[in-house]
Motif scaffolding. Structure first.
Motif, PDB file in Angstrom:
ATOM      1  N   ARG A  96      18.729   0.021  -6.809  1.00 50.08           N
ATOM      2  CA  ARG A  96      18.933   0.290  -5.386  1.00 50.08           C
ATOM      3  C   ARG A  96      20.080   1.278  -5.231  1.00 50.08           C
ATOM      4  O   ARG A  96      21.068   1.236  -5.983  1.00 50.08           O
ATOM      5  CB  ARG A  96      19.282  -1.000  -4.615  1.00 50.08           C
ATOM      6  CG  ARG A  96      18.213  -2.083  -4.602  1.00 50.08           C
ATOM      7  CD  ARG A  96      17.155  -1.841  -3.544  1.00 50.08           C
ATOM      8  NE  ARG A  96      17.693  -1.682  -2.206  1.00 50.08           N
ATOM      9  CZ  ARG A  96      18.017  -2.707  -1.394  1.00 50.08           C
ATOM     10  NH1 ARG A  96      17.870  -3.959  -1.802  1.00 50.08           N
ATOM     11  NH2 ARG A  96      18.462  -2.471  -0.174  1.00 50.08           N
ATOM     12  N   SER A 109      16.825   4.169  -1.952  1.00 51.23           N
ATOM     13  CA  SER A 109      16.351   3.638  -3.227  1.00 51.23           C
ATOM     14  C   SER A 109      15.012   4.220  -3.647  1.00 51.23           C
ATOM     15  O   SER A 109      14.652   4.151  -4.834  1.00 51.23           O
ATOM     16  CB  SER A 109      16.244   2.112  -3.146  1.00 51.23           C
ATOM     17  OG  SER A 109      17.473   1.531  -2.773  1.00 51.23           O
ATOM     18  N   ASN A 110      14.245   4.746  -2.717  1.00 48.08           N
ATOM     19  CA  ASN A 110      12.948   5.323  -3.072  1.00 48.08           C
ATOM     20  C   ASN A 110      13.077   6.602  -3.893  1.00 48.08           C
ATOM     21  O   ASN A 110      12.085   7.090  -4.441  1.00 48.08           O
ATOM     22  CB  ASN A 110      12.116   5.601  -1.812  1.00 48.08           C
ATOM     23  CG  ASN A 110      12.828   6.485  -0.820  1.00 48.08           C
ATOM     24  OD1 ASN A 110      14.011   6.312  -0.554  1.00 48.08           O
ATOM     25  ND2 ASN A 110      12.120   7.444  -0.250  1.00 48.08           N
ATOM     26  N   TYR A 111      14.293   7.134  -4.009  1.00 46.07           N
ATOM     27  CA  TYR A 111      14.517   8.340  -4.813  1.00 46.07           C
ATOM     28  C   TYR A 111      15.120   8.023  -6.188  1.00 46.07           C
ATOM     29  O   TYR A 111      15.802   8.874  -6.776  1.00 46.07           O
ATOM     30  CB  TYR A 111      15.432   9.302  -4.055  1.00 46.07           C
ATOM     31  CG  TYR A 111      14.846   9.804  -2.767  1.00 46.07           C
ATOM     32  CD1 TYR A 111      13.831  10.759  -2.763  1.00 46.07           C
ATOM     33  CD2 TYR A 111      15.302   9.326  -1.542  1.00 46.07           C
ATOM     34  CE1 TYR A 111      13.286  11.216  -1.572  1.00 46.07           C
ATOM     35  CE2 TYR A 111      14.763   9.780  -0.351  1.00 46.07           C
ATOM     36  CZ  TYR A 111      13.756  10.726  -0.377  1.00 46.07           C
ATOM     37  OH  TYR A 111      13.213  11.177   0.802  1.00 46.07           O
ATOM     38  N   GLN A 149      12.099  -5.718  -6.434  1.00 48.90           N
ATOM     39  CA  GLN A 149      11.963  -4.517  -5.628  1.00 48.90           C
ATOM     40  C   GLN A 149      10.654  -3.803  -5.969  1.00 48.90           C
ATOM     41  O   GLN A 149      10.264  -3.738  -7.131  1.00 48.90           O
ATOM     42  CB  GLN A 149      13.140  -3.570  -5.878  1.00 48.90           C
ATOM     43  CG  GLN A 149      14.455  -4.081  -5.329  1.00 48.90           C
ATOM     44  CD  GLN A 149      14.388  -4.337  -3.840  1.00 48.90           C
ATOM     45  OE1 GLN A 149      13.947  -3.495  -3.057  1.00 48.90           O
ATOM     46  NE2 GLN A 149      14.827  -5.514  -3.427  1.00 48.90           N
ATOM     47  N   PRO A 158       9.451   2.156  -7.410  1.00 50.66           N
ATOM     48  CA  PRO A 158       9.486   3.449  -6.727  1.00 50.66           C
ATOM     49  C   PRO A 158       8.639   4.464  -7.478  1.00 50.66           C
ATOM     50  O   PRO A 158       8.156   4.224  -8.590  1.00 50.66           O
ATOM     51  CB  PRO A 158      10.969   3.820  -6.784  1.00 50.66           C
ATOM     52  CG  PRO A 158      11.461   3.169  -8.038  1.00 50.66           C
ATOM     53  CD  PRO A 158      10.684   1.891  -8.179  1.00 50.66           C
ATOM     54  N   PHE A 211       5.399  12.067  -3.704  1.00 49.24           N
ATOM     55  CA  PHE A 211       5.791  10.884  -4.465  1.00 49.24           C
ATOM     56  C   PHE A 211       4.616  10.507  -5.363  1.00 49.24           C
ATOM     57  O   PHE A 211       3.502  10.274  -4.863  1.00 49.24           O
ATOM     58  CB  PHE A 211       6.121   9.721  -3.532  1.00 49.24           C
ATOM     59  CG  PHE A 211       7.352   9.930  -2.687  1.00 49.24           C
ATOM     60  CD1 PHE A 211       8.597   9.501  -3.126  1.00 49.24           C
ATOM     61  CD2 PHE A 211       7.265  10.550  -1.438  1.00 49.24           C
ATOM     62  CE1 PHE A 211       9.731   9.684  -2.345  1.00 49.24           C
ATOM     63  CE2 PHE A 211       8.385  10.735  -0.655  1.00 49.24           C
ATOM     64  CZ  PHE A 211       9.626  10.301  -1.111  1.00 49.24           C
ATOM     65  N   TRP A 244       3.087   8.036  -8.571  1.00 47.56           N
ATOM     66  CA  TRP A 244       3.155   6.873  -9.447  1.00 47.56           C
ATOM     67  C   TRP A 244       2.208   7.130 -10.619  1.00 47.56           C
ATOM     68  O   TRP A 244       1.065   7.571 -10.417  1.00 47.56           O
ATOM     69  CB  TRP A 244       2.750   5.612  -8.708  1.00 47.56           C
ATOM     70  CG  TRP A 244       3.762   5.136  -7.706  1.00 47.56           C
ATOM     71  CD1 TRP A 244       4.653   4.114  -7.868  1.00 47.56           C
ATOM     72  CD2 TRP A 244       3.995   5.637  -6.375  1.00 47.56           C
ATOM     73  NE1 TRP A 244       5.426   3.954  -6.737  1.00 47.56           N
ATOM     74  CE2 TRP A 244       5.045   4.883  -5.809  1.00 47.56           C
ATOM     75  CE3 TRP A 244       3.422   6.665  -5.629  1.00 47.56           C
ATOM     76  CZ2 TRP A 244       5.525   5.106  -4.526  1.00 47.56           C
ATOM     77  CZ3 TRP A 244       3.911   6.903  -4.348  1.00 47.56           C
ATOM     78  CH2 TRP A 244       4.952   6.132  -3.810  1.00 47.56           C
ATOM     79  N   ALA A 250       6.097   4.672   0.921  1.00 49.05           N
ATOM     80  CA  ALA A 250       6.911   5.455  -0.009  1.00 49.05           C
ATOM     81  C   ALA A 250       8.381   5.369   0.336  1.00 49.05           C
ATOM     82  O   ALA A 250       9.225   5.794  -0.463  1.00 49.05           O
ATOM     83  CB  ALA A 250       6.457   6.913   0.003  1.00 49.05           C
TER      84      ALA A 250
END
Length: 588
Positions: free
Chosen positions: A47, A96-98, A138, A141, A314, A316, A459
């Protein structure tokens, strides 16, 4: 004076590892962003939160600011307008998504264009701190984040495009083992496009003799094109910055999202059968308004000067060596329905007096493809159902305006992500200028709501990450601002002031299993997580109450109340220059 944005609290530990990323004063800073090297901390983390604290005193316009890690936009914000006695604000953002970027060395670029001269005297003194920490459970990401930007970090410059002058286009090659892909768009209007929601139909811009109104209608659509084909759209939230309409609205409570301009996302997983071929593909972001012929005919068109735009992918990934395959997307993408109308009333001498205009837009969009990853074959889809209405009234050569607008929609992807939103907006403003004295007055009323429900995997952080209730399948945020304000400028006495009242209520809920963003929510589907109500009158917060902050783990962004200075009116710089009919004064 503390100047705050009402928002749900963001949690972070008080004693985990922290890193000061920037201590910098933005004075004469146009074309001179802050640039520094970022190195990941030694601690482990999943995070990251940012704490941005700013002080300023003097006279200054509000300014747009963008933070990048190398060429990827991380955060778009704007400034409050200072007073002679000084202001301060703090905003905390979950980024935190980065993680795919935070875990590797980067160049940090923070672009806050400002100017200092004999009139505009206020620098923005900033401190930016990152907190790195670990929490359990979590969502994973994105593994890779690829920007659609001007990629100017190597020159220590901002990587935003100014659309339409500079096309927002990039050619990207993505990993062949991508199993999920989401594209996000960050876009906001500036200059003639800042108050796009109050613009006139193009056929009406010449209604008043010798005074040209701003055109392209009050409707805006942000389009994503992949290899020249429409992949999805964004119908933007109408952000109002702290110098917008009347400054008395926005001190000490700024407008919705003014400190945190949110991005919208488009699921482009249905494109993976095309994108995972190892070749370059062209991504382009377009801004569209409406041009009409005055007879009811209307088409989408480019717009005026200008929009600040970036985008990003983004991604995955499946394990290395895997190759995603799939079919070419099948589209159901008819042209949007556009309906416009207008009527003009005449003065006794034959000149144009007032006019009304109506603009309606509706769009249905969907695409689907069969995608095969290591998890097997699946049907990937993205669909949008959007609606827009605006009723406008103009008088007094365009200096009197009333706009009633509603943007709403439902969006869904085959991954289970759904989003429902509604943006009602009502603004009336009346600008008067005395020809002999050049005294200027503005009276305005506004009422607006941002209501967003998200179910499934976004995202971006949804805000649920800061609450230890749950688990939840989604979240809903509803916030409303309403108020009235006035402004008076007397240039001969070098004096001006603005006063008024703004009330805001914010509610944030977690959604239980079985909730659906595109359906009616039952009351028991929603769990109250946070609520806040604040009332500001003449520059002071006179009522500020909240509930639910005790449910947030770690440390939170503490609600801050403005201090009553005892003054009945806030002092602002004198508005300098003529008022152009149809263009709302942007006052510093």
């Amino acid at each position: 004076m503390d100047v705050v944005q009402i928002a749900p609290p963001v949690a972070f530990p008080a004693s985990e590892c922290q890193q000061t990323l920037m201590v910098h004063s933005f004075a004469w800073s146009y074309g001179k962003p802050f640039a520094a090297s970022y190195q990941p901390p030694a601690c482990s983390f999943n995070r990251v939160t940012l704490n941005f604290t700013v002080t300023s005193s003097g006279r200054q316009f509000d300014r747009l600011a963008i933070m990048y890690l190398t060429d990827t936009e991380i955060w778009r914000t704007s400034t409050a307008e200072p007073t002679a006695n000084g202001i301060i604000w703090t905003y905390i953002k979950d980024v935190s998504n980065y993680l795919a970027l935070w875990r590797h060395p980067q160049k940090l670029i923070f672009d806050l264009g400002n100017l200092i001269d004999s009139t505009y005297t206020g620098p923005f003194n900033t401190t930016l701190t990152a907190t790195f920490f670990t929490t359990p459970e979590q969502p994973a990401p994105a593994n890779v984040i690829i920007p659609v930007s001007a990629r100017r970090s190597s020159q220590n410059q901002s990587s935003a495009f100014s659309v339409p002058e500079v096309p927002a286009v990039s050619s990207l090659t993505i990993p062949r083992n991508t199993k999920r892909a989401v594209f996000s768009i960050s876009a906001c209007g500036q200059a003639d496009e800042e108050f796009w929601w109050s613009n006139a139909l193009s056929s009406l811009t010449g209604t008043y003799q010798n005074n040209t109104l701003l055109g392209f209608s009050p409707f805006r659509e942000v389009q994503l094109l992949i290899d020249g084909k429409l992949a999805g759209v964004v119908w933007p939230f109408p952000v109002i910055f702290t110098g917008g309409v009347v400054p008395g609205f926005w001190r000490p409570i700024v407008g919705i999202d003014a400190y945190d301009l949110r991005e919208d996302e488009i699921d482009v997983t249905p494109w993976l059968g095309v994108l995972s071929d190892g070749k370059e593909h062209v991504f382009e972001i377009l801004i569209r308004g409406i041009v009409d012929d005055g007879q009811g005919g209307a088409v989408l068109s480019s717009v005026g000067n200008y929009w600040v735009v970036t985008g990003k992918l983004f991604l995955w990934l499946d394990p290395p060596g895997a190759v995603t395959r799939g079919s070419v997307p099948v589209f159901n993408a008819p042209d949007p329905t556009l309906v416009v109308s207008s009527a003009i009333t005449q003065k006794p001498d034959g000149g144009n007096d007032t006019f009304t205009q109506k603009a309606y837009a509706q769009r249905q969009f969907s695409l689907a493809a069969d995608i095969t990853t290591t998890s097997g074959r699946k049907r990937a889809t993205w669909s949008q159902s959007l609606s827009f209405t605006n009723d406008g009234w103009y008088g007094d050569d365009g200096n009197a305006q009333v706009n009633t607008q509603l943007t709403s929609g439902n969006e869904a992807s085959g991954s289970g992500y759904t989003r429902r939103f509604s943006y009602p907006l009502y603004v009336e403003s009346f600008v008067k200028t005395e020809k002999s004295s050049r005294n200027l007055s503005i009276d305005a009323v506004m009422d607006r709501i941002k209501d967003v429900t998200v179910v499934g995997r976004s995202a971006f952080p949804t805000g649920l990450e800061s609450f230890d209730d749950g688990p939840f399948e989604g979240s809903r945020l509803r916030t409303r601002q309403n108020g009235s304000a006035s402004y008076m400028s007397v240039p001969s006495q070098n004096r001006s002031s603005s006063w008024g009242g703004t009330e805001q209520t914010l509610s944030f809920w977690g959604l239980q299993a079985g909730s659906a963003a595109d359906g009616a929510l039952e009351q028991n589907d929603q769990v109250d997580l946070y609520w806040r109500h604040a009332l500001a009158i003449n520059g002071s917060i006179v009522d500020d109450s909240d509930a639910g902050a005790n449910r947030v783990p770690y440390q939170i962004q503490t609600p801050i109340a403005g201090q009553n200075s005892g003054e009945l009116r806030m002092e602002f710089p004198v508005f300098i220059g003529p008022v152009v009919p149809g263009r709302r004064p942007h006052i510093a």
